[in-house]
Design a protein around this motif. Sequence first.
Motif, PDB file in Angstrom:
ATOM      1  N   TYR A  38       0.805  -1.253  -0.153  1.00 46.55           N
ATOM      2  CA  TYR A  38       0.046  -0.139  -0.064  1.00 46.55           C
ATOM      3  C   TYR A  38       0.826   1.425  -0.037  1.00 46.55           C
ATOM      4  CZ  TYR A  38      -3.694  -3.292   1.415  1.00 46.55           C
ATOM      5  OH  TYR A  38      -4.407  -4.436   1.495  1.00 46.55           O
ATOM      6  N   SER A  39       0.216   2.558  -0.233  1.00 50.61           N
ATOM      7  CA  SER A  39       0.933   3.584  -0.171  1.00 50.61           C
ATOM      8  C   SER A  39       1.332   4.138   1.108  1.00 50.61           C
ATOM      9  CB  SER A  39       0.236   4.686  -1.150  1.00 50.61           C
ATOM     10  OG  SER A  39      -0.970   4.939  -0.127  1.00 50.61           O
ATOM     11  N   LYS A  41       0.211   6.438   2.749  1.00 50.26           N
ATOM     12  CA  LYS A  41      -0.935   7.190   3.167  1.00 50.26           C
ATOM     13  C   LYS A  41      -1.888   6.143   3.722  1.00 50.26           C
ATOM     14  CE  LYS A  41      -0.771  10.816  -0.335  1.00 50.26           C
ATOM     15  NZ  LYS A  41       0.046  10.252  -1.306  1.00 50.26           N
ATOM     16  N   TRP A  42      -2.013   4.961   2.920  1.00 52.38           N
ATOM     17  CA  TRP A  42      -2.907   3.825   3.249  1.00 52.38           C
ATOM     18  C   TRP A  42      -2.179   3.079   4.445  1.00 52.38           C
ATOM     19  CZ3 TRP A  42      -7.786   3.250   2.666  1.00 52.38           C
ATOM     20  CH2 TRP A  42      -8.477   3.905   1.520  1.00 52.38           C
ATOM     21  N   THR A  43      -0.697   2.904   4.182  1.00 54.00           N
ATOM     22  CA  THR A  43      -0.393   2.112   5.402  1.00 54.00           C
ATOM     23  C   THR A  43      -0.515   2.883   6.702  1.00 54.00           C
ATOM     24  OG1 THR A  43       1.440   1.211   3.861  1.00 54.00           O
ATOM     25  CG2 THR A  43       1.959   1.076   6.261  1.00 54.00           C
ATOM     26  N   LEU A  45      -3.008   4.980   7.473  1.00 58.28           N
ATOM     27  CA  LEU A  45      -4.186   4.878   7.889  1.00 58.28           C
ATOM     28  C   LEU A  45      -4.510   3.403   8.576  1.00 58.28           C
ATOM     29  CD1 LEU A  45      -6.985   5.863   8.129  1.00 58.28           C
ATOM     30  CD2 LEU A  45      -7.522   4.890   5.711  1.00 58.28           C
ATOM     31  N   ILE A  46      -3.860   2.246   8.191  1.00 60.40           N
ATOM     32  CA  ILE A  46      -3.840   0.913   8.620  1.00 60.40           C
ATOM     33  C   ILE A  46      -3.533   0.807  10.201  1.00 60.40           C
ATOM     34  CG2 ILE A  46      -3.209  -1.331   8.298  1.00 60.40           C
ATOM     35  CD1 ILE A  46      -3.436  -1.017   5.248  1.00 60.40           C
ATOM     36  N   PHE A 100      -6.226  -8.297   1.989  1.00 61.60           N
ATOM     37  CA  PHE A 100      -6.776  -7.573   3.062  1.00 61.60           C
ATOM     38  C   PHE A 100      -6.863  -8.497   4.166  1.00 61.60           C
ATOM     39  CE2 PHE A 100     -10.101  -4.712   4.653  1.00 61.60           C
ATOM     40  CZ  PHE A 100     -10.756  -5.568   5.124  1.00 61.60           C
ATOM     41  N   VAL A 103      -4.293  -7.231   6.629  1.00 62.57           N
ATOM     42  CA  VAL A 103      -4.820  -6.197   7.309  1.00 62.57           C
ATOM     43  C   VAL A 103      -5.642  -6.682   8.406  1.00 62.57           C
ATOM     44  CG1 VAL A 103      -5.743  -3.966   7.471  1.00 62.57           C
ATOM     45  CG2 VAL A 103      -4.660  -4.838   5.371  1.00 62.57           C
ATOM     46  N   THR A 369       1.611   8.474   8.433  1.00 66.52           N
ATOM     47  CA  THR A 369       0.669   8.824   7.648  1.00 66.52           C
ATOM     48  C   THR A 369       1.164  10.417   6.892  1.00 66.52           C
ATOM     49  OG1 THR A 369      -1.111   7.958   8.625  1.00 66.52           O
ATOM     50  CG2 THR A 369      -1.571   9.754   7.147  1.00 66.52           C
ATOM     51  N   GLY A 372       3.555  10.361   4.117  1.00 72.66           N
ATOM     52  CA  GLY A 372       3.236  10.296   2.639  1.00 72.66           C
ATOM     53  C   GLY A 372       2.926  11.896   1.883  1.00 72.66           C
TER      54      GLY A 372
END
Length: 407
Positions: A38-39, A41-43, A45-46, A100, A103, A369, A372
Amino acid sequence: MYAPLSKNIKTTLVTSFLGSLIYSCTIPFLIIYLAGIYSPKWTGLIVMVNVVSAFTAGIVGGYLADTFQRKRILFIFQTSYGLSLLLIALTFAGILTANFWLVIGYWICGISFNLYSPAFDAVLMDSTTPVDRKTVYQMQYWAFNLSMALGFSIGGFLFKHFLLHLFLVTAILQLLLALSFQRKLDYNNQVSAQLHKNPLKDLLLNYRIAAKDKRWVLLILGMALFNAAEFSLKNYTGVRLSREFEAITLFSVPIDGVRMLSILQVINTILVVCFTFLISKLTEKRSERGAILYGLVLYVIGYGLIAVFNSIYILVPLMILATIGELASSPNINARKVDLIPENKQASYLAFSSLSYQGAELLAALGLTLGGYISAGVISAYIIILGLLGTWFVIVSLYGKERNPSP
Protein backbone atom coordinates in the motif's frame (compact mmCIF):
# COMPACT_ATOMS: atom_id res chain seq x y z
CA MET A 1 20.93 -13.30 47.84
CA TYR A 2 17.66 -13.30 45.92
CA ALA A 3 14.73 -15.15 47.44
CA PRO A 4 13.48 -18.10 45.37
CA LEU A 5 10.73 -17.04 42.97
CA SER A 6 7.34 -18.72 43.01
CA LYS A 7 6.14 -21.00 40.23
CA ASN A 8 3.62 -18.39 39.09
CA ILE A 9 6.31 -15.72 38.78
CA LYS A 10 8.62 -18.01 36.81
CA THR A 11 5.77 -19.09 34.51
CA THR A 12 4.68 -15.50 33.93
CA LEU A 13 8.22 -14.26 33.23
CA VAL A 14 8.88 -17.04 30.71
CA THR A 15 5.53 -16.37 29.02
CA SER A 16 6.30 -12.64 28.92
CA PHE A 17 9.68 -13.31 27.30
CA LEU A 18 8.25 -15.62 24.62
CA GLY A 19 5.28 -13.34 23.97
CA SER A 20 7.55 -10.35 23.39
CA LEU A 21 9.78 -12.48 21.16
CA ILE A 22 6.79 -13.50 19.03
CA TYR A 23 5.64 -9.90 18.71
CA SER A 24 9.03 -8.39 17.87
CA CYS A 25 9.89 -10.86 15.09
CA THR A 26 6.50 -10.53 13.36
CA ILE A 27 4.40 -7.37 13.75
CA PRO A 28 7.04 -4.67 12.98
CA PHE A 29 7.99 -6.57 9.81
CA LEU A 30 4.35 -7.07 8.85
CA ILE A 31 4.03 -3.27 8.85
CA ILE A 32 7.02 -3.04 6.50
CA TYR A 33 5.47 -5.71 4.25
CA LEU A 34 2.16 -3.81 4.15
CA ALA A 35 4.08 -0.64 3.25
CA GLY A 36 5.36 -2.48 0.17
CA ILE A 37 1.78 -3.22 -0.89
CA TYR A 38 0.00 0.00 0.00
CA SER A 39 0.97 3.66 -0.32
CA PRO A 40 2.40 5.47 2.74
CA LYS A 41 -0.96 7.19 3.24
CA TRP A 42 -2.90 3.90 3.31
CA THR A 43 -0.24 2.18 5.41
CA GLY A 44 -0.39 4.99 7.94
CA LEU A 45 -4.18 4.76 8.00
CA ILE A 46 -4.02 0.99 8.57
CA VAL A 47 -1.59 1.50 11.46
CA MET A 48 -3.74 4.28 12.93
CA VAL A 49 -6.87 2.12 12.82
CA ASN A 50 -4.89 -0.59 14.61
CA VAL A 51 -3.71 1.88 17.26
CA VAL A 52 -7.22 3.27 17.87
CA SER A 53 -8.75 -0.22 18.09
CA ALA A 54 -5.89 -1.40 20.33
CA PHE A 55 -6.32 1.73 22.48
CA THR A 56 -10.00 0.89 22.94
CA ALA A 57 -9.16 -2.77 23.58
CA GLY A 58 -6.69 -1.73 26.30
CA ILE A 59 -9.40 0.21 28.10
CA VAL A 60 -11.83 -2.69 27.83
CA GLY A 61 -9.10 -5.14 28.83
CA GLY A 62 -8.47 -3.30 32.08
CA TYR A 63 -12.17 -3.45 32.90
CA LEU A 64 -12.39 -7.16 32.04
CA ALA A 65 -9.34 -7.92 34.22
CA ASP A 66 -11.11 -6.44 37.24
CA THR A 67 -14.56 -7.88 36.50
CA PHE A 68 -13.87 -11.48 35.41
CA GLN A 69 -11.39 -14.26 36.12
CA ARG A 70 -8.08 -13.15 34.63
CA LYS A 71 -6.96 -16.67 33.83
CA ARG A 72 -9.93 -17.13 31.50
CA ILE A 73 -9.37 -13.72 29.90
CA LEU A 74 -5.74 -14.65 29.25
CA PHE A 75 -6.60 -17.96 27.58
CA ILE A 76 -9.30 -16.50 25.33
CA PHE A 77 -7.29 -13.59 23.99
CA GLN A 78 -3.85 -15.24 23.92
CA THR A 79 -5.49 -17.92 21.77
CA SER A 80 -7.12 -15.24 19.62
CA TYR A 81 -3.69 -13.66 19.15
CA GLY A 82 -2.25 -16.98 17.97
CA LEU A 83 -5.14 -17.51 15.55
CA SER A 84 -4.61 -14.05 14.06
CA LEU A 85 -0.96 -14.94 13.37
CA LEU A 86 -2.19 -18.15 11.75
CA LEU A 87 -4.57 -16.10 9.57
CA ILE A 88 -1.61 -14.03 8.36
CA ALA A 89 0.42 -17.20 7.69
CA LEU A 90 -2.45 -18.67 5.62
CA THR A 91 -2.49 -15.49 3.55
CA PHE A 92 1.25 -15.71 2.89
CA ALA A 93 0.73 -19.37 1.95
CA GLY A 94 -1.80 -18.35 -0.72
CA ILE A 95 -4.70 -20.20 0.92
CA LEU A 96 -6.32 -16.81 1.51
CA THR A 97 -5.58 -14.80 -1.61
CA ALA A 98 -6.62 -11.24 -0.74
CA ASN A 99 -4.05 -8.97 0.93
CA PHE A 100 -6.94 -7.60 2.97
CA TRP A 101 -6.63 -10.67 5.22
CA LEU A 102 -3.17 -9.46 6.23
CA VAL A 103 -4.73 -6.22 7.43
CA ILE A 104 -7.49 -8.07 9.29
CA GLY A 105 -4.92 -10.35 10.94
CA TYR A 106 -2.81 -7.33 11.91
CA TRP A 107 -5.81 -5.62 13.50
CA ILE A 108 -6.89 -8.73 15.41
CA CYS A 109 -3.31 -9.13 16.73
CA GLY A 110 -3.37 -5.61 18.16
CA ILE A 111 -6.84 -5.98 19.67
CA SER A 112 -6.15 -9.40 21.19
CA PHE A 113 -2.82 -8.37 22.68
CA ASN A 114 -4.31 -5.31 24.38
CA LEU A 115 -7.33 -7.20 25.65
CA TYR A 116 -5.18 -9.66 27.59
CA SER A 117 -2.23 -7.41 28.57
CA PRO A 118 -3.95 -5.76 31.60
CA ALA A 119 -4.87 -9.20 32.99
CA PHE A 120 -1.31 -10.41 32.43
CA ASP A 121 0.16 -7.39 34.24
CA ALA A 122 -2.27 -7.87 37.12
CA VAL A 123 -1.34 -11.56 37.47
CA LEU A 124 2.35 -10.67 37.69
CA MET A 125 1.70 -7.94 40.26
CA ASP A 126 -0.50 -10.24 42.37
CA SER A 127 2.15 -12.97 42.27
CA THR A 128 4.85 -10.72 43.72
CA THR A 129 5.42 -9.53 47.27
CA PRO A 130 6.98 -6.27 48.47
CA VAL A 131 10.18 -8.25 49.10
CA ASP A 132 10.65 -9.62 45.58
CA ARG A 133 8.67 -7.10 43.48
CA LYS A 134 11.62 -4.91 42.51
CA THR A 135 13.69 -7.95 41.53
CA VAL A 136 10.85 -9.45 39.49
CA TYR A 137 10.17 -6.28 37.51
CA GLN A 138 13.88 -5.80 36.93
CA MET A 139 14.03 -9.34 35.52
CA GLN A 140 11.01 -8.67 33.34
CA TYR A 141 12.62 -5.48 32.01
CA TRP A 142 15.79 -7.36 31.10
CA ALA A 143 13.88 -10.27 29.59
CA PHE A 144 11.75 -7.91 27.53
CA ASN A 145 14.75 -6.14 26.04
CA LEU A 146 16.54 -9.41 25.33
CA SER A 147 13.45 -10.82 23.61
CA MET A 148 13.11 -7.68 21.50
CA ALA A 149 16.73 -7.97 20.36
CA LEU A 150 16.33 -11.62 19.43
CA GLY A 151 12.98 -10.98 17.79
CA PHE A 152 14.18 -8.11 15.63
CA SER A 153 17.26 -10.14 14.65
CA ILE A 154 15.18 -13.17 13.67
CA GLY A 155 12.57 -11.10 11.85
CA GLY A 156 15.11 -8.96 10.03
CA PHE A 157 17.06 -11.90 8.62
CA LEU A 158 14.02 -14.04 7.74
CA PHE A 159 11.89 -11.20 6.36
CA LYS A 160 12.71 -11.48 2.66
CA HIS A 161 12.64 -15.23 2.03
CA PHE A 162 10.99 -16.99 4.98
CA LEU A 163 8.03 -14.81 5.93
CA LEU A 164 5.52 -17.67 5.67
CA HIS A 165 7.63 -19.94 7.88
CA LEU A 166 8.15 -17.13 10.39
CA PHE A 167 4.43 -16.48 10.88
CA LEU A 168 3.47 -20.14 10.82
CA VAL A 169 5.99 -21.09 13.51
CA THR A 170 5.13 -18.09 15.71
CA ALA A 171 1.40 -18.83 15.37
CA ILE A 172 1.89 -22.41 16.56
CA LEU A 173 4.22 -21.23 19.35
CA GLN A 174 1.67 -18.64 20.53
CA LEU A 175 -1.15 -21.22 20.63
CA LEU A 176 1.04 -23.65 22.59
CA LEU A 177 2.07 -20.81 24.88
CA ALA A 178 -1.56 -19.96 25.67
CA LEU A 179 -2.32 -23.59 26.49
CA SER A 180 0.84 -24.10 28.56
CA PHE A 181 0.28 -20.90 30.52
CA GLN A 182 -3.20 -22.11 31.52
CA ARG A 183 -1.92 -25.47 32.69
CA LYS A 184 1.01 -24.14 34.73
CA LEU A 185 -0.54 -20.99 36.22
CA ASP A 186 -2.09 -21.55 39.66
CA TYR A 187 -4.11 -18.38 40.05
CA ASN A 188 -7.57 -17.09 40.90
CA ASN A 189 -8.57 -13.51 41.54
CA GLN A 190 -11.37 -11.76 43.31
CA VAL A 191 -13.65 -9.97 40.85
CA SER A 192 -15.08 -6.52 41.37
CA ALA A 193 -18.83 -6.28 41.80
CA GLN A 194 -20.61 -4.47 38.99
CA LEU A 195 -22.04 -1.23 40.34
CA HIS A 196 -24.35 -0.67 37.38
CA LYS A 197 -26.29 -2.90 35.04
CA ASN A 198 -24.77 -0.91 32.21
CA PRO A 199 -21.20 -2.24 31.77
CA LEU A 200 -20.19 0.98 29.99
CA LYS A 201 -20.81 2.97 33.20
CA ASP A 202 -18.75 0.47 35.16
CA LEU A 203 -15.94 0.73 32.63
CA LEU A 204 -15.85 4.53 32.83
CA LEU A 205 -15.94 4.51 36.63
CA ASN A 206 -12.93 2.18 36.61
CA TYR A 207 -10.83 5.00 35.11
CA ARG A 208 -12.58 8.02 36.61
CA ILE A 209 -10.45 8.20 39.76
CA ALA A 210 -7.12 8.40 37.91
CA ALA A 211 -8.54 10.63 35.17
CA LYS A 212 -9.51 13.26 37.78
CA ASP A 213 -5.90 13.57 38.95
CA LYS A 214 -4.52 16.35 36.74
CA ARG A 215 -0.92 15.71 37.74
CA TRP A 216 -1.16 12.02 36.82
CA VAL A 217 -2.87 12.82 33.52
CA LEU A 218 -0.09 15.30 32.71
CA LEU A 219 2.52 12.61 33.41
CA ILE A 220 0.77 10.07 31.18
CA LEU A 221 0.40 12.63 28.39
CA GLY A 222 4.09 13.52 28.67
CA MET A 223 5.10 9.85 28.52
CA ALA A 224 2.96 9.39 25.41
CA LEU A 225 4.63 12.35 23.72
CA PHE A 226 8.23 11.34 24.38
CA ASN A 227 7.62 7.60 23.81
CA ALA A 228 6.30 8.48 20.35
CA ALA A 229 9.94 9.17 19.41
CA GLU A 230 10.98 5.55 19.99
CA PHE A 231 7.72 4.13 18.63
CA SER A 232 8.35 5.97 15.36
CA LEU A 233 11.33 3.62 14.82
CA LYS A 234 9.07 0.66 13.98
CA ASN A 235 6.57 2.79 12.03
CA TYR A 236 7.83 5.76 10.04
CA THR A 237 11.59 5.17 10.35
CA GLY A 238 11.30 1.43 9.61
CA VAL A 239 9.26 2.02 6.46
CA ARG A 240 11.55 4.86 5.33
CA LEU A 241 14.70 2.79 5.79
CA SER A 242 13.17 -0.14 3.88
CA ARG A 243 12.67 2.21 0.91
CA GLU A 244 15.52 4.71 1.06
CA PHE A 245 18.47 2.96 2.70
CA GLU A 246 21.09 2.00 0.11
CA ALA A 247 22.19 -1.58 0.74
CA ILE A 248 25.79 -2.04 1.88
CA THR A 249 28.01 -5.00 2.74
CA LEU A 250 29.40 -5.11 6.27
CA PHE A 251 31.81 -7.92 7.21
CA SER A 252 30.62 -9.86 4.13
CA VAL A 253 26.98 -9.55 5.29
CA PRO A 254 24.57 -7.59 3.05
CA ILE A 255 22.72 -4.90 5.00
CA ASP A 256 19.51 -3.50 3.51
CA GLY A 257 16.99 -1.15 5.12
CA VAL A 258 15.12 -3.87 6.97
CA ARG A 259 18.31 -5.33 8.41
CA MET A 260 19.48 -1.84 9.30
CA LEU A 261 16.32 -1.45 11.38
CA SER A 262 17.08 -4.77 13.10
CA ILE A 263 20.65 -3.68 13.82
CA LEU A 264 19.45 -0.44 15.43
CA GLN A 265 16.99 -2.29 17.63
CA VAL A 266 19.59 -4.88 18.62
CA ILE A 267 22.10 -2.14 19.53
CA ASN A 268 19.47 -0.48 21.70
CA THR A 269 18.59 -3.71 23.47
CA ILE A 270 22.16 -4.89 24.04
CA LEU A 271 23.08 -1.52 25.54
CA VAL A 272 20.02 -1.64 27.82
CA VAL A 273 20.79 -5.18 28.99
CA CYS A 274 24.51 -4.59 29.53
CA PHE A 275 24.70 -1.03 30.84
CA THR A 276 21.54 -0.41 32.88
CA PHE A 277 23.34 -0.66 36.21
CA LEU A 278 26.44 1.22 35.06
CA ILE A 279 24.45 4.23 33.84
CA SER A 280 22.35 4.08 37.01
CA LYS A 281 25.50 4.17 39.15
CA LEU A 282 26.91 7.11 37.19
CA THR A 283 23.72 9.13 37.60
CA GLU A 284 22.73 8.20 41.16
CA LYS A 285 25.02 10.83 42.72
CA ARG A 286 23.61 13.54 40.48
CA SER A 287 20.27 15.31 40.56
CA GLU A 288 17.40 12.93 39.79
CA ARG A 289 15.55 15.75 38.07
CA GLY A 290 18.60 16.55 35.95
CA ALA A 291 19.10 12.89 34.99
CA ILE A 292 15.50 12.68 33.76
CA LEU A 293 15.61 16.04 31.97
CA TYR A 294 18.90 15.61 30.14
CA GLY A 295 18.29 11.90 29.56
CA LEU A 296 14.96 12.57 27.86
CA VAL A 297 16.48 15.34 25.73
CA LEU A 298 19.17 12.93 24.45
CA TYR A 299 16.53 10.24 23.93
CA VAL A 300 14.18 12.46 21.94
CA ILE A 301 16.85 14.12 19.79
CA GLY A 302 18.50 10.76 19.06
CA TYR A 303 15.33 9.11 17.79
CA GLY A 304 14.21 12.29 16.04
CA LEU A 305 17.41 12.47 13.99
CA ILE A 306 17.34 8.73 13.23
CA ALA A 307 14.11 9.46 11.35
CA VAL A 308 15.96 11.52 8.73
CA PHE A 309 19.43 9.97 8.20
CA ASN A 310 20.35 7.02 5.97
CA SER A 311 24.04 6.45 6.78
CA ILE A 312 24.94 3.56 9.08
CA TYR A 313 27.84 5.65 10.39
CA ILE A 314 25.37 8.27 11.63
CA LEU A 315 22.46 6.00 12.58
CA VAL A 316 24.49 3.82 14.96
CA PRO A 317 25.94 6.72 17.03
CA LEU A 318 22.48 8.30 17.19
CA MET A 319 21.01 5.05 18.52
CA ILE A 320 23.76 4.86 21.15
CA LEU A 321 23.00 8.48 22.14
CA ALA A 322 19.24 7.78 22.37
CA THR A 323 19.82 4.63 24.44
CA ILE A 324 22.09 6.46 26.92
CA GLY A 325 19.28 8.96 27.34
CA GLU A 326 16.80 6.15 27.91
CA LEU A 327 19.00 4.49 30.55
CA ALA A 328 19.51 7.78 32.38
CA SER A 329 15.82 8.74 32.46
CA SER A 330 13.63 5.63 32.35
CA PRO A 331 14.55 3.96 35.70
CA ASN A 332 14.22 7.29 37.50
CA ILE A 333 10.81 8.00 35.95
CA ASN A 334 9.51 4.53 36.84
CA ALA A 335 10.69 4.86 40.43
CA ARG A 336 9.50 8.44 40.87
CA LYS A 337 6.02 8.02 39.36
CA VAL A 338 5.09 5.45 42.03
CA ASP A 339 5.10 8.33 44.53
CA LEU A 340 2.17 9.88 42.66
CA ILE A 341 -0.07 6.81 43.11
CA PRO A 342 -2.30 6.72 46.21
CA GLU A 343 -1.88 3.41 48.04
CA ASN A 344 -5.60 2.58 47.88
CA LYS A 345 -5.96 3.37 44.17
CA GLN A 346 -3.08 1.50 42.57
CA ALA A 347 -5.15 -0.61 40.15
CA SER A 348 -6.97 2.37 38.64
CA TYR A 349 -3.78 4.39 38.26
CA LEU A 350 -1.74 1.55 36.73
CA ALA A 351 -4.54 0.70 34.28
CA PHE A 352 -4.77 4.35 33.26
CA SER A 353 -0.99 4.62 32.81
CA SER A 354 -1.03 1.98 30.07
CA LEU A 355 -2.83 4.51 27.89
CA SER A 356 0.45 6.38 27.46
CA TYR A 357 1.76 3.63 25.18
CA GLN A 358 -1.40 3.58 23.08
CA GLY A 359 -1.13 7.36 22.73
CA ALA A 360 2.51 7.02 21.67
CA GLU A 361 1.52 4.40 19.08
CA LEU A 362 -1.15 6.75 17.72
CA LEU A 363 1.27 9.67 17.42
CA ALA A 364 3.87 7.45 15.72
CA ALA A 365 1.25 6.15 13.28
CA LEU A 366 0.22 9.73 12.52
CA GLY A 367 3.85 10.44 11.66
CA LEU A 368 3.79 7.53 9.20
CA THR A 369 0.68 8.94 7.53
CA LEU A 370 2.13 12.46 7.39
CA GLY A 371 5.26 10.96 5.83
CA GLY A 372 3.27 10.39 2.66
CA TYR A 373 2.84 14.16 2.28
CA ILE A 374 5.87 15.83 3.86
CA SER A 375 9.63 15.34 3.95
CA ALA A 376 11.65 13.30 6.43
CA GLY A 377 13.13 16.50 7.84
CA VAL A 378 9.68 17.76 8.83
CA ILE A 379 8.80 14.39 10.38
CA SER A 380 12.05 14.55 12.35
CA ALA A 381 11.09 17.99 13.65
CA TYR A 382 7.59 16.67 14.49
CA ILE A 383 9.11 13.84 16.58
CA ILE A 384 11.56 16.14 18.38
CA ILE A 385 9.00 18.86 19.16
CA LEU A 386 6.50 16.34 20.54
CA GLY A 387 9.25 14.67 22.58
CA LEU A 388 10.53 17.93 24.11
CA LEU A 389 6.98 18.96 24.96
CA GLY A 390 6.48 15.58 26.62
CA THR A 391 9.73 16.05 28.54
CA TRP A 392 8.46 19.33 29.95
CA PHE A 393 5.14 17.74 30.96
CA VAL A 394 6.96 14.91 32.78
CA ILE A 395 9.23 17.30 34.69
CA VAL A 396 6.29 19.51 35.71
CA SER A 397 4.27 16.47 36.80
CA LEU A 398 7.02 14.76 38.79
CA TYR A 399 8.57 17.85 40.36
CA GLY A 400 5.71 20.36 40.43
CA LYS A 401 3.69 21.33 43.47
CA GLU A 402 2.27 18.51 45.57
CA ARG A 403 -1.02 17.16 44.38
CA ASN A 404 -4.13 17.79 46.44
CA PRO A 405 -5.66 14.50 47.59
CA SER A 406 -8.56 13.35 45.49
CA PRO A 407 -11.90 13.50 47.24
